[in-house]
Design an enzyme around this catalytic site. Structure first.
Site: not given
Ligand SMILES: *Cc1c(COP(=O)(O)O)cnc(C)c1O
Length: 415
Positions: A128, A200, A225-226, A374
């Site tokens: 990400f 992560d 939040y996911k 997705r």
């Molecule tokens: C959604 C996601 C993030 C989001 O990071 P934020 O700081 O909350 O915006 C980071 N890493 C991964 C792998 C994600 O899927």
């Protein structure tokens, strides 16, 4: 048209689904099939009640007294331990605070400090993107530090891990393809080379069983939040193994990580435990929403979640490939369920338009550039019949070419 046999079989699967009662606890619009809980989880009904209470009673009436009387000050720790149960972390190692991006920064920086003399961070080119951006930020503050990327500097992550590597940053489940990494094996590889590891968990916390302590992980971060349904912008979490906490230094040395924040001392003197990984004042209303979302998770058996997640995703792949196979879709997720998380991605040249057409008919997934559709599968509130219905709509959108309507090619800021 829907095959009668499929219809009967999904109905039977819903009948015997042990997670079935959870669905009634979520706010889900009648006309929506929500396949995006991997991006923003829905609200539990109870959250509204709790938010009202947090705002009216705790803030409105309790005012500043609520930091103590409503447990606000300890929320990052108490919620951290509740998430800990879902990710295989014994109490005292997980704290809810800040964003995943910020927590990546803290974890990588702390790990670099624990391996003086080593100069490299290893990460995946397909991470990400914020993970890589934060790693760039960390190396920019450490003279001589470098970032090495899988698929850029070497084909496989294993080829990059040597005695110059301080820390390896990995996404447990890839946000785009849904590929699941082997946490125990890769953690061992990093440790064998003398490096530390940061996992992560954004797409695995609440999606599948995770065993951080069992895998001997050093650091982990993740979203709430996911899959955890904490609400838009809910704070993230960071896990630091107990054995590292005293020596790991927190680069964002704010007062909430101080050993005595209310002594208002001139010099920073960090707390020794996980509390140190907080920086400043946390968003209490968001933490209160997360607290009520976790009421549901306290009752959930993650093995049951995994079992249903695999059944839902297997069903989706089978139905899409048998019914929509002639329309140019390519499966981007691993076919082997043991190698993927709880989402399925299909590539298509017109993925953006097709997804917009699906959304306009109430089947909500998302698009990831350049050509990925997705679909997230969240066992607490999705039914097998929803999978079948989503594929009915997808087949219709592809067969009728409804996606060609020009309103579906207008790009929004958030996809
Ligand atoms: C959604 C996601 C993030 C989001 O990071 P934020 O700081 O909350 O915006 C980071 N890493 C991964 C792998 C994600 O899927």
């Amino acid at each position: 048209m829907t095959d009668e046999a499929d219809r009967a079989s999904v109905d039977a699967m819903d009948e015997t689904d042990p997670l079935r009662p959870f669905r009634a606890r979520f706010e889900l619009p009648e006309d929506v099939i929500y396949l995006d809980g991997n991006s923003l989880g829905p609200a539990a009904h109870f959250v509204f009640h709790e938010l009202e209470k947090a705002a009216r009673e705790e803030w409105g009436n309790g005012l500043i007294r609520s930091w103590n009387s409503a447990g606000w000050f300890d929320l990052p720790m108490t919620l951290g331990d509740r998430i800990g149960r879902l990710i295989g972390a014994a109490p005292g190692q997980t704290v809810v605070c800040d964003t995943t991006s910020i927590n990546i920064y803290k974890a990588l920086h702390a790990a670099m400090g624990l391996r003086p003399g080593r100069t490299a961070i290893v990460a995946e080119g397909g991470s990400f993107p914020t993970d890589l951006y934060m790693a760039e930020g960390v190396i920019s503050t450490i003279p001589g530090a470098r970032l090495l990327l899988e698929s850029v500097d070497a084909a496989r992550i294993e080829e990059l891990i040597d005695d110059q590597v301080a820390v390896v940053l990995l996404n447990h489940v890839n946000y785009k393809s849904g590929e699941l990494r082997d946490m125990a094996a890769l953690t061992r590889k990093a440790h064998d080379a003398g490096a530390l590891i940061v996992w992560d968990l954004c797409h695995s916390a609440g999606a599948l069983p995770v065993d951080l302590d069992g895998a001997n992980v050093d650091f982990a971060v993740g979203c709430t939040y996911k899959y955890l349904n904490g609400g838009p912008g809910a704070p993230a979490f960071i896990y630091v193994a107990e054995r590292l906490q005293a020596d790991a230094s927190q680069p964002l040395s704010g007062w909430w990580g101080h050993a005595r924040p209310f002594a208002f001392e001139t010099r920073y003197d960090p707390e020794q435990g996980i509390r140190k990984f907080q920086c400043g004042t946390q968003p209490i209303l968001s933490l209160r929403a997360l607290k009520s979302a976790l009421e549901i998770w306290d009752e959930v058996d993650m093995d049951a979640v995994r079992e249903k997640s695999i059944a839902l995703t297997d069903l989706f792949i089978r139905l899409v490939e048998t019914r929509c196979g002639s329309f140019g879709l390519t499966l981007e997720s691993p076919r082997d369920a043991s190698r993927r998380g709880s989402q399925i991605s299909f590539a298509h040249d017109r993925a953006y338009e097709i997804m917009q057409a699906l959304i306009s008919r109430g089947v909500i997934g998302d698009f990831r550039a350049p050509a990925t559709m997705r679909f997230g599968f969240t066992p607490l509130y999705l039914r097998y019949r929803d999978v079948l219905q989503a594929v009915d709509v997808l087949e219709d959108v592809l067969r009728t070419e409804a996606w060609k309507d020009e309103r579906f090619s207008v790009k929004a800021a958030v996809t």
